[in-house]
Design an enzyme around this catalytic site. Sequence first.
Site, PDB file in Angstrom:
ATOM      1  N   ASP A  71       0.869  -1.181   0.000  1.00 49.17           N
ATOM      2  CA  ASP A  71       0.000   0.000   0.000  1.00 49.17           C
ATOM      3  C   ASP A  71       0.900   1.224   0.000  1.00 49.17           C
ATOM      4  OD1 ASP A  71      -2.958  -0.706   0.444  1.00 49.17           O
ATOM      5  OD2 ASP A  71      -1.996  -1.915   1.978  1.00 49.17           O
ATOM      6  N   LYS A 171      -9.159   1.988  -5.542  1.00 49.76           N
ATOM      7  CA  LYS A 171      -9.843   1.518  -4.334  1.00 49.76           C
ATOM      8  C   LYS A 171     -10.595   2.682  -3.686  1.00 49.76           C
ATOM      9  CE  LYS A 171      -5.784   2.148  -1.335  1.00 49.76           C
ATOM     10  NZ  LYS A 171      -4.721   1.482  -0.576  1.00 49.76           N
ATOM     11  N   HIS A 172     -11.612   2.426  -2.839  1.00 47.05           N
ATOM     12  CA  HIS A 172     -12.115   1.165  -2.313  1.00 47.05           C
ATOM     13  C   HIS A 172     -13.528   1.009  -2.871  1.00 47.05           C
ATOM     14  CE1 HIS A 172      -9.229   2.883   0.559  1.00 47.05           C
ATOM     15  NE2 HIS A 172      -8.935   1.643   0.909  1.00 47.05           N
ATOM     16  N   HIS A 184     -11.719  -1.238   9.352  1.00 47.79           N
ATOM     17  CA  HIS A 184     -10.763  -2.084  10.069  1.00 47.79           C
ATOM     18  C   HIS A 184     -11.385  -2.636  11.349  1.00 47.79           C
ATOM     19  CE1 HIS A 184      -7.908   0.222   7.573  1.00 47.79           C
ATOM     20  NE2 HIS A 184      -7.147  -0.848   7.665  1.00 47.79           N
ATOM     21  N   ASP A 256     -10.129  -6.067  -0.174  1.00 47.33           N
ATOM     22  CA  ASP A 256      -9.392  -5.419   0.897  1.00 47.33           C
ATOM     23  C   ASP A 256      -9.048  -6.507   1.918  1.00 47.33           C
ATOM     24  OD1 ASP A 256      -8.153  -3.442   2.360  1.00 47.33           O
ATOM     25  OD2 ASP A 256      -9.918  -2.158   2.530  1.00 47.33           O
TER      26      ASP A 256
END
Length: 493
Positions: A71, A171-172, A184, A256
């Site tokens: 990333d 992304k996303h 997360h 992801d």
Amino acid sequence: MPADPTLDRLANATLLVPFESHRAPRWVLDGLADGIAGVCLFHNNISGAEQVTALNRELAAAADAPLISLDEEGGDVTRIGQSAGSDYPGNAALGAIDDTALTRAVHRALGAELRSLGFTLDLAPAVDVNTVDDNPTIGTRSFGSAAGLVARHAAAAVAGLQDNGVAACAKHFPGHGATHQDSHTELPVVDADPDLLARRELVPFRSAIAAGARSVLTAHISLPAFGTPEPATLAPSIVTGLLRGELGFDGVVISDALEMEGVSNGIGVPEAAVRALIAGCDLLCVGRFVYGDEVAAVRTAIVRAVRDGRLSGERLEEAAARTLALRRWTREHQVHTVPDGPAPGLPAADAIGLDGARRAVRVDGVVPPLHDPVVVEFDAPPGIAVGEVPWGLSPWFPGTERVDPASADIAALLERAADRDLVVVVRDAHRHVATRRLIEDVCRARPDTVVVEMGLPAWRPACQAHVSTYGAARVNGQSAAELLGAARATPVR
């Protein structure tokens, strides 16, 4: 369950795995030889350019063109710039400038550096339209809050990375910019109907796809208006119906990280992997802390799902074929970079990155001549995607103090600055009540205070001058330091 070498290898072809250290463990090298599609490197795998180049050379030798990814968005989310901050301004800074030629040039320089280090896939750019100021996971990672602006810079970023043979990943999907939660730790909800999504979130993805993005990464978000309470990553109507069908994307769909709570909470990583493949994902980013035996458990779950009829063999073969095509693309698009810099004809990364950061700085008010200022940084917790990366002005102003806003001693701070200029540095002050209250108290006592915002400038106090850098990368810090009178010289480290 008896081993099936063919199924095992097909399952391996859908895996993008992490590992523990600066050296590739045997299970990773053997796994690549047995068909694992590639690896994803994080902070714990990188200690410097020489080390990571040697590591990536070893990984590349383990198989035919494995995907070596990370990333690396530039700006706040950086892996290669972890020790001192990034040499590249992030998306918010580039969006503030709104020069697509610069955005492409910055990403071209970034792509050249990544390729010279041995990377072949960058899980970037983030093309989310950040419409929620308090978004805890996107913020400065976005080019902005307007779909058209994000779209044109998404295309430029994709083109720049791929100019130098690094596969880009938009992304996303279908857009994490309208969330108030961090995927997360939980499953965010995006309250957008199909029409709004088409006019806002999907516009940059269409642009990135038109620019030739080799991959798209899914978001762990829920879209109730689509009748899909499950995360988008696990929703066939989103991955296969919307991304494949409506947008016509035929590249690699990457999940992801599957260890994130937004997708695997309550079901575990192996089950999330199976459901992601059923939904239409091709390459599974399992996360940062899913190693050895846990990776084997994911592979076993995929093989079992095929045998049980939950996951069709044809779907698994399709996913494996797409990841193989991406690996071949990275091999065919190798760019020969010079040993000590970017490809011929490109400016050095520090030059183009610093130039961009300087152009992004905005000032509300007037910055007075500052002589030996007291510089105080109000600490802010980093987002999980960002991690612990240095930020602030201390490299250019020795003696800078960092304080916790919740326990800061205002009287002591003001006393230290009684006969000197005062500069306060913050990051996303709009997201932290204690920080805002402290700044307001300081500015009431010292109206001549200069406030430097190194996150999104969504809130501005009454002060002498408010400086916005639109990011906390090293070059963003240097651009602000220069504005405040620091010499244009190598920072103190």
